[in-house]
Design an enzyme around this catalytic site. Structure first.
Site, PDB file in Angstrom:
ATOM      1  CG  HIS A   1      -2.785  -0.884  -6.600  1.00 48.12           C
ATOM      2  ND1 HIS A   1      -3.099  -0.172  -5.487  1.00 48.12           N
ATOM      3  CD2 HIS A   1      -2.902  -2.180  -6.249  1.00 48.12           C
ATOM      4  CE1 HIS A   1      -3.411  -0.990  -4.493  1.00 48.12           C
ATOM      5  NE2 HIS A   1      -3.296  -2.221  -4.934  1.00 48.12           N
TER       6      HIS A   1
ATOM      7  CD  GLU B   1      -2.481   3.294  -5.207  1.00 46.54           C
ATOM      8  OE1 GLU B   1      -1.372   2.936  -5.609  1.00 46.54           O
ATOM      9  OE2 GLU B   1      -3.302   2.503  -4.707  1.00 46.54           O
TER      10      GLU B   1
ATOM     11  NE  ARG C   1      -4.333  -1.040  -0.036  1.00 46.72           N
ATOM     12  CZ  ARG C   1      -4.577  -2.019  -0.914  1.00 46.72           C
ATOM     13  NH1 ARG C   1      -3.642  -2.382  -1.768  1.00 46.72           N
ATOM     14  NH2 ARG C   1      -5.747  -2.620  -0.965  1.00 46.72           N
TER      15      ARG C   1
ATOM     16  CG  ASP D   1       2.103  -2.605  -8.257  1.00 44.69           C
ATOM     17  OD1 ASP D   1       2.056  -2.230  -9.455  1.00 44.69           O
ATOM     18  OD2 ASP D   1       1.185  -3.253  -7.712  1.00 44.69           O
TER      19      ASP D   1
END
Ligand code: NAD
Length: 331
Positions: free
Chosen positions: A296, A264, A235, A259
């Site tokens: 993500h 985001e 996260r 990622d």
């Protein structure tokens, strides 16, 4: 029995058809649109609806579904913060989610990210673009089997990573606030400080709790080995992006695979081509060649999507048939 599927994406179409072929006794209707008060009639006659909501659901929808005799919703994701569980409890409705759809998918992505930096692919590509084809020291690589991989958070995904890294012959150490017997077969538990001090590659698989906010920060980075490879596919909020950018500039971190990103929400799964991102930090992250930023997407495999669809719908039907399911969120 009938299920009406909302929020159907193009990438789910084929997988949903396969599910229908395997379950001919269940009638399936599916729509790309999100369920709303305007289109609630589409759910008429259904025993359950399956959603893939990203935004908070209008509270009035629960009562509207209840009026149609629908008491079970399945959400095709692990996250369910877009649902009002109090409201659902009040109306005696059940929410089913998919807590785990393919830890291996994230594990593979983490290994790919580790190899990207351990084999210096970022630097090699840059050299090749300049027509510099030499074998030379800055791109001389280490093999994973000579490295120590530190896994912070040894739950489902952490363990999937451990299995894959073990296959590559790495020495694997781990840290978790709750140690698991299953993980002990794959790694040696050490303290968090020892993990930071000993690991050549560190990958984080902890949830976004208040306690874990910015757990990767200036202080924790200072405890890590020089030239560490850092991976965050958990996260965004667990990592202080500014601290990581500084440590990359200082050469403390060799490469960071992100990622997830702490801001985001506005970009993930959105087409922003030709548009200003209005986020200088994100612009820098994307530009740098010692960061590989991905939106993500570590979970995004056919297997994971297949599991999301089938586990969500299967469990809602299981609940309707038996009155119980391991995937009920509001027990
Ligand atoms: P999990 O619940 O199985 O495991 C999480 C582990 O972290 C638990 O063992 C817990 O004890 C441990 N933990 C919590 N706080 C800790 C801390 N401060 N230090 C050490 N350990 C701590 O969860 P999971 O399914 O393995 O998911 C891990 C993370 O991956 C979650 O944040 C999840 O949201 C994220 N995730 C990312 C993607 C993606 O596509 N990038 C997809 C799915 C899940």
């Amino acid at each position: 029995m009938k299920v009406v599927v909302f929020n159907k994406r193009e990438d789910e179409e084929k997988l949903l058809e396969l599910w229908e072929e395997k379950n001919p006794e269940i009638e399936v209707e599916s729509y790309a649109e999100a369920l709303s008060l305007d289109n609630i009639d589409l759910a008429k006659g259904a025993d359950t609806v399956s959603l893939s909501s990203v935004a908070k659901l209008d509270d009035r929808l629960y009562g509207a579904l209840k009026d149609l005799g629908i008491n079970v919703i399945s959400q095709r994701s692990a996250g369910f913060d877009m649902y009002n569980l109090d409201k659902m409890n009040e109306l005696d409705m059940k929410l089913i989610n998919v807590p785990s759809y393919s830890p291996n998918a994230i594990g593979e992505f983490v290994v790919a990210s580790a190899l990207y930096f351990s084999r210096n692919l970022n630097l090699i590509h840059e050299n090749v673009k300049k027509h510099d084809f030499r074998w030379q020291l800055p791109i001389l690589s280490r093999e994973i089997r000579t490295m120590t991989v530190g896994i912070v958070g040894t739950g489902r995904i952490g363990r999937a990573c451990a299995k894959l890294f073990k296959g590559l012959g790495a020495n694997i150490i781990g840290y978790d606030v709750y140690e698991s017997e299953e993980a002990k077969e794959l790694l040696d538990y050490v303290s968090l400080d020892d993990l930071y001090a000993q690991s050549d590659i560190i990958t984080f698989h902890v949830p976004a709790t208040d306690d874990n906010y910015h757990m990767i920060n200036e202080d924790s980075i200072s405890k890590m080995k020089d030239g560490v490879i850092l991976i965050n596919a958990a996260r965004g909020t667990i990592l202080d992006t500014k601290a990581v950018l500084k440590a990359l500039d200082d050469g403390k971190i060799k490469g960071a695979a992100l990622d997830v990103y702490e801001h985001e929400f506005d970009i993930v799964n959105k087409d922003k081509q030709g548009k200003d991102l209005n986020d200088d930090m994100l612009d820098e992250i994307i530009k740098r060649n010692d960061i590989v930023y991905t939106p993500h997407i570590a979970f995004y495999t056919e297997t994971a999507l297949d599991n999301l669809i089938s586990l969500a719908i299967d469990e809602s039907i299981n609940y309707l048939k038996t009155g119980s399911s391991p995937s009920i969120v509001n027990k």
